[in-house]
Design an enzyme around this catalytic site. Structure first.
Site, short mmCIF file in Angstrom:
data_model
loop_
_atom_site.label_atom_id
_atom_site.label_comp_id
_atom_site.label_asym_id
_atom_site.label_seq_id
_atom_site.Cartn_x
_atom_site.Cartn_y
_atom_site.Cartn_z
N PRO A 1 0.78 -1.25 0.00
CA PRO A 1 0.00 0.00 0.00
C PRO A 1 0.81 1.30 0.00
CG PRO A 1 0.05 -0.93 2.20
CD PRO A 1 0.74 -1.93 1.32
N CYS A 2 1.44 1.58 -1.13
CA CYS A 2 2.17 2.84 -1.25
C CYS A 2 1.23 4.04 -1.31
CB CYS A 2 3.08 2.82 -2.47
SG CYS A 2 2.25 2.40 -4.02
#
EC number: 2.1.1.63
Length: 203
Positions: free
Chosen positions: A173-174
């Site tokens: 989850p950037c």
């Protein structure tokens, strides 16, 4: 060949193709390729609230998630050069990935339980990407926070690069990483997609 026979062949070639038959033949091709160890890269596409996603897996795990704006054909061509040219559309291998993504987008999943192939990243970039799942669902951290998390507080810009080149967005989850000033920063799927993901989690 006489004209009558030629006409019959032409008529046969123009007959509608049985879609069910083609689907069965393709599934058999998938199974045979996998059983023979020839399926190095399996891929499929799924619809999502952030557009059509390309999902790609190797025998080690999910190796790539790509947004439509990345050009799926170009992504597959790059993988053919970097990983293996033995690529086949094989949705079965990605059924679990597609299911978990569907659960995530419908608000029933907050973290992913998938085998990942992180071989497209190296060194510091891979280190950052390994730590991104530690950012809790519905929360955000800054590039500086992540730099401190991985033990290199001075590497703020390098963290930004690691996020921007993340080959597994959403799953890794950037989108939960913001600039130090709190603004969104860049995102491989575009800022609209990043906003959508953050709003989905905030809800």
């Amino acid at each position: 060949m006489n004209d009558t026979r030629s006409d019959k062949i032409t008529e046969h070639l123009r007959a509608p193709v049985d879609a069910d038959l083609l689907a069965r033949l393709h599934r058999r091709l998938e199974d045979d390729a996998a059983e023979a160890g020839l399926l190095d890269i399996a891929f499929t596409t799924v619809d999502s609230p952030v557009g059509e996603l390309l999902l790609v897996a190797t025998p080690r795990g999910l190796v790539r998630v790509a947004f439509a704006n990345e050009n799926h054909e170009q992504v597959l061509e790059t993988l053919a050069h970097k990983v293996s040219p033995r690529i086949l559309r094989a949705p079965k291998r990605l059924d679990v990935v597609a299911h978990e993504l569907d659960e995530y987008f419908t608000g029933h999943r907050r973290s992913f339980d998938l085998d990942l192939d992180l071989s497209l990243s190296r060194g510091f970039r891979q280190l950052v990407q390994r730590h991104l799942p530690e950012i809790d669902y519905g929360t955000t951290r800054s590039y500086r926070d992540v730099a401190e998390l991985v033990g290199n507080p001075q590497a703020v810009r390098a963290v930004g690069t690691a996020c921007a080149t993340n080959p597994l967005p959403i799953v890794v989850p950037c989108h939960r990483v913001l600039r130090t000033d709190g603004t969104l920063g860049g995102y491989i799927g575009g800022l609209a997609a990043k906003t959508t993901l953050l709003e989905l989690e905030a809800a």
